[in-house]
Design an enzyme around this catalytic site. Structure first.
Site, PDB file in Angstrom:
ATOM      1  N   ILE A  18       0.839  -1.204   0.000  1.00 18.10           N
ATOM      2  CA  ILE A  18       0.000   0.000   0.000  1.00 18.10           C
ATOM      3  C   ILE A  18       0.876   1.258   0.000  1.00 18.10           C
ATOM      4  CG2 ILE A  18      -1.641   1.327   1.398  1.00 18.10           C
ATOM      5  CD1 ILE A  18      -2.806  -1.406   2.334  1.00 18.10           C
ATOM      6  N   ASP A  37      11.689   3.420   4.985  1.00 16.78           N
ATOM      7  CA  ASP A  37      11.416   1.981   5.112  1.00 16.78           C
ATOM      8  C   ASP A  37      12.669   1.280   5.604  1.00 16.78           C
ATOM      9  OD1 ASP A  37      10.403  -0.761   4.566  1.00 16.78           O
ATOM     10  OD2 ASP A  37       8.932   0.218   3.298  1.00 16.78           O
ATOM     11  N   ASP A  63      13.704   2.752  10.624  1.00 17.25           N
ATOM     12  CA  ASP A  63      12.869   1.805  11.372  1.00 17.25           C
ATOM     13  C   ASP A  63      11.930   2.626  12.247  1.00 17.25           C
ATOM     14  OD1 ASP A  63      11.735   0.018  13.158  1.00 17.25           O
ATOM     15  OD2 ASP A  63      13.565  -1.176  13.370  1.00 17.25           O
ATOM     16  N   VAL A  64      10.627   2.556  11.972  1.00 19.09           N
ATOM     17  CA  VAL A  64       9.683   3.435  12.681  1.00 19.09           C
ATOM     18  C   VAL A  64       9.562   3.110  14.170  1.00 19.09           C
ATOM     19  CG1 VAL A  64       8.324   3.933  10.600  1.00 19.09           C
ATOM     20  CG2 VAL A  64       7.613   2.054  12.127  1.00 19.09           C
ATOM     21  N   ASN A  90       2.035   4.643   7.316  1.00 17.13           N
ATOM     22  CA  ASN A  90       1.588   3.404   6.666  1.00 17.13           C
ATOM     23  C   ASN A  90       2.334   2.172   7.158  1.00 17.13           C
ATOM     24  OD1 ASN A  90       0.633   1.717   4.161  1.00 17.13           O
ATOM     25  ND2 ASN A  90       2.886   1.673   4.108  1.00 17.13           N
ATOM     26  N   SER A 143      -7.163   0.161   9.918  1.00 24.21           N
ATOM     27  CA  SER A 143      -7.630  -1.086   9.306  1.00 24.21           C
ATOM     28  C   SER A 143      -9.094  -1.285   9.689  1.00 24.21           C
ATOM     29  CB  SER A 143      -6.797  -2.252   9.849  1.00 24.21           C
ATOM     30  OG  SER A 143      -7.372  -3.501   9.486  1.00 24.21           O
ATOM     31  N   TYR A 156      -2.713  -6.769  16.820  1.00 26.74           N
ATOM     32  CA  TYR A 156      -2.962  -5.916  15.653  1.00 26.74           C
ATOM     33  C   TYR A 156      -4.256  -5.116  15.838  1.00 26.74           C
ATOM     34  CZ  TYR A 156      -3.382  -4.792  10.606  1.00 26.74           C
ATOM     35  OH  TYR A 156      -3.490  -4.150   9.386  1.00 26.74           O
ATOM     36  N   LYS A 160      -4.453  -1.077  15.840  1.00 30.76           N
ATOM     37  CA  LYS A 160      -5.205  -0.312  14.829  1.00 30.76           C
ATOM     38  C   LYS A 160      -6.346   0.482  15.467  1.00 30.76           C
ATOM     39  CE  LYS A 160      -2.705  -1.369  11.279  1.00 30.76           C
ATOM     40  NZ  LYS A 160      -1.879  -0.335  10.629  1.00 30.76           N
TER      41      LYS A 160
HETATM   42  N1  LIG Z   1      -3.009  -5.384   3.219  1.00 32.04           N
HETATM   43  C1  LIG Z   1      -4.127  -5.279   3.929  1.00 32.04           C
HETATM   44  O1  LIG Z   1      -5.098  -6.024   3.747  1.00 32.04           O
HETATM   45  C2  LIG Z   1      -4.259  -4.209   4.971  1.00 32.04           C
HETATM   46  C3  LIG Z   1      -5.531  -4.002   5.524  1.00 32.04           C
HETATM   47  C4  LIG Z   1      -5.686  -3.021   6.481  1.00 32.04           C
HETATM   48  C5  LIG Z   1      -4.609  -2.255   6.869  1.00 32.04           C
HETATM   49  N2  LIG Z   1      -3.381  -2.487   6.320  1.00 32.04           N
HETATM   50  C6  LIG Z   1      -2.275  -1.661   6.776  1.00 32.04           C
HETATM   51  O2  LIG Z   1      -1.677  -1.030   5.668  1.00 32.04           O
HETATM   52  C7  LIG Z   1      -0.297  -0.792   5.949  1.00 32.04           C
HETATM   53  C8  LIG Z   1       0.547  -1.344   4.809  1.00 32.04           C
HETATM   54  O3  LIG Z   1       0.349  -2.736   4.742  1.00 32.04           O
HETATM   55  P1  LIG Z   1       0.683  -3.622   3.448  1.00 32.04           P
HETATM   56  O4  LIG Z   1      -0.435  -4.548   3.280  1.00 32.04           O
HETATM   57  O5  LIG Z   1       1.127  -2.769   2.328  1.00 32.04           O
HETATM   58  O6  LIG Z   1       1.901  -4.464   4.051  1.00 32.04           O
HETATM   59  P2  LIG Z   1       3.317  -4.849   3.441  1.00 32.04           P
HETATM   60  O7  LIG Z   1       3.870  -5.853   4.379  1.00 32.04           O
HETATM   61  O8  LIG Z   1       3.205  -5.201   2.010  1.00 32.04           O
HETATM   62  O9  LIG Z   1       4.122  -3.493   3.542  1.00 32.04           O
HETATM   63  C9  LIG Z   1       4.434  -2.941   4.779  1.00 32.04           C
HETATM   64  C10 LIG Z   1       5.606  -1.998   4.615  1.00 32.04           C
HETATM   65  O10 LIG Z   1       5.944  -1.483   5.908  1.00 32.04           O
HETATM   66  C11 LIG Z   1       7.333  -1.639   6.089  1.00 32.04           C
HETATM   67  N3  LIG Z   1       7.679  -1.762   7.491  1.00 32.04           N
HETATM   68  C12 LIG Z   1       7.366  -2.789   8.320  1.00 32.04           C
HETATM   69  N4  LIG Z   1       7.944  -2.580   9.518  1.00 32.04           N
HETATM   70  C13 LIG Z   1       8.621  -1.405   9.432  1.00 32.04           C
HETATM   71  C14 LIG Z   1       9.410  -0.665  10.334  1.00 32.04           C
HETATM   72  N5  LIG Z   1       9.659  -1.097  11.594  1.00 32.04           N
HETATM   73  N6  LIG Z   1       9.940   0.510   9.918  1.00 32.04           N
HETATM   74  C15 LIG Z   1       9.730   0.931   8.656  1.00 32.04           C
HETATM   75  N7  LIG Z   1       8.999   0.274   7.753  1.00 32.04           N
HETATM   76  C16 LIG Z   1       8.455  -0.895   8.141  1.00 32.04           C
HETATM   77  C17 LIG Z   1       7.685  -2.898   5.308  1.00 32.04           C
HETATM   78  O11 LIG Z   1       9.067  -3.008   5.060  1.00 32.04           O
HETATM   79  C18 LIG Z   1       6.843  -2.732   4.064  1.00 32.04           C
HETATM   80  O12 LIG Z   1       7.478  -1.955   3.089  1.00 32.04           O
HETATM   81  C19 LIG Z   1      -0.027  -1.450   7.287  1.00 32.04           C
HETATM   82  O13 LIG Z   1      -0.097  -0.483   8.322  1.00 32.04           O
HETATM   83  C20 LIG Z   1      -1.162  -2.432   7.440  1.00 32.04           C
HETATM   84  O14 LIG Z   1      -1.437  -2.744   8.765  1.00 32.04           O
HETATM   85  C21 LIG Z   1      -3.192  -3.447   5.385  1.00 32.04           C
END
Ligand SMILES: NC(=O)c1ccc[n+]([C@@H]2O[C@H](COP(=O)([O-])OP(=O)(O)OC[C@H]3O[C@@H](n4cnc5c(N)ncnc54)[C@H](O)[C@@H]3O)[C@@H](O)[C@H]2O)c1
Length: 256
Positions: A18, A37, A63-64, A90, A143, A156, A160
C-alpha cells in the site's frame, strides 16, 4: 496530474504494498516524496524506477520503532525538499495470529512498537515541520481491524484501534494550526502482508484467497491503489475541510 503540486510528503513503509502505491500515486500527482522503510533494496529499486519517469523522490532507511530514525529521516527529508506538508503513517506489521491467551508479552510489544509507537514517533517529529509550513495533513493507515473484531490477530486489533483514536485526538489538538489528521480503514488488500498471513494460517493459499475475496460484498480483494487514491485526496487541498474522519475502504466488509 497535479493534485499534489508543491507538496512534500513522507510515506513510512513506502517500499512495497500500500505504501508503494501511495508513493507512486503521490509522485504522479506532483508531490516530492520521501520514502521511509527498512527494505533498502526494494526502496532503491522503487526510487530508480520513479526517477526514470521524472518523479521527485528520495529514500531513507528508517525503522519506525526507533524514534531517532524517524527524527533524522523527517528532518533530512524536510531539508532536502525545503519543507514537509504531508505524512502517511503506513508502516505496519500483522504480528502473531493466536488467541489472546496464547500471545506472549514480546509478541504483543512487537506489534505495538511498529504500529502504534511508529505512528506516534513519526507524527511527533513531523509536527515541527508542519508548524513551520503553517499546515499539514497526516494520513494514518488503520484497518477494519481497528473498527470491528475479526477473532484473528489481537495485538494488531489493539494497535489499529489505538491509531483510530490517536487520529481523532490529534485532529482536535492541532486543528487550530490547520494540521489535519484522518484515518483510513482498509479491508483485505492484496499485498505481501495478506499473502504471508494466509500462507501461515491456511494450507491452501488459493482457496483461502478466494474465501477472503468472497467475504467482501463487492466480491474481491482490494488493490493498493484503492487506498492510495484516498491518500492522494487526503494529502491534497481538495480535503481542506476534512479532519478527524475515518475512511472505510473495504468493499462493504463492515457495512453489514
Ligand atoms: N493489506 C491489507 O489487507 C491491509 C488491511 C488493512 C490495513 N493495512 C495496513 O496497511 C499498511 C501497509 O500494509 P501492506 O499490506 O502494504 O503491508 P506490506 O507488508 O506489504 O508493507 C508494509 C511496509 O511497511 C514496512 N515496514 C514494516 N515494519 C517497518 C518498520 N519497523 N519501519 C519501517 N517500515 C516498516 C515494510 O518493510 C513494508 O514496506 C499497514 O499499516 C497495514 O497494517 C493493510
Amino acid at each position: 496530474m497535479h493534485r499534489l503540486r508543491n507538496k512534500v510528503v513522507a510515506v513510512t513503509g513506502g517500499a512495497q504494498g500500500i505504501g508503494r502505491a501511495c508513493v507512486e500515486r503521490a509522485t504522479e500527482e506532483g508531490a516530492a516524496v520521501a520514502v521511509l522503510d527498512i527494505l533498502d533494496q526494494e526502496g532503491a529499486a522503487l526510487i530508480a524506477d520513479l526517477r526514470a519517469k521524472g518523479r521527485t523522490v528520495e529514500y531513507w532507511h528508517c525503522d519506525v520503532a526507533h524514534e531517532a530514525d524517524l527524527r533524522s529521516a523527517l528532518d533530512a527529508a524536510a531539508k532536502r525538499f525545503g519543507a514537509l506538508h504531508g505524512l502517511v503513517n503506513n508502516a505496519g506489521i500483522a504480528g502473531i495470529s493466536r488467541p489472546t491467551h496464547e500471545v506472549t508479552e514480546a509478541q504483543w510489544d512487537a506489534v505495538q512498537s511498529v504500529n502504534v509507537k511508529g505512528v506516534f514517533f513519526a507524527t511527533k517529529h513531523a509536527l515541527p515541520h508542519f508548524f513551520q509550513a503553517k499546515g499539514g495533513s497526516v494520513v494514518n493507515i488503520s484497518s477494519i481491524a481497528g473498527l470491528v473484531g475479526l477473532a484473528s490477530v489481537p495485538p494488531y486489533h489493539a494497535a489499529k484501534g489505538a491509531v483510530r483514536l490517536m487520529t481523532k485526538n490529534d485532529a482536535i489538538q492541532y486543528a487550530s494550526k490547520q494540521i489535519r489528521f484522518n484515518s483510513i480503514h482498509p479491508g483485505y488488500i492484496w499485498t505481501a502482508m495478506v499473502e504471508n498471513h494466509l500462507k501461515a494460517n491456511s494450507p491452501n493459499l488459493e482457496a483461502a484467497k478466494a474465501a477472503v475475496a468472497a467475504s467482501h460484498p463487492l466480491g474481491r480483494l482490494g488493490a493498493p491503489d484503492d487506498i492510495a487514491w484516498c491518500v492522494v485526496y487526503l494529502l491534497s487541498d481538495e480535503s481542506a475541510f476534512v479532519t478527524g474522519a475515518e475512511f472505510v475502504i473495504d468493499g462493504g466488509y463492515t457495512a453489514r
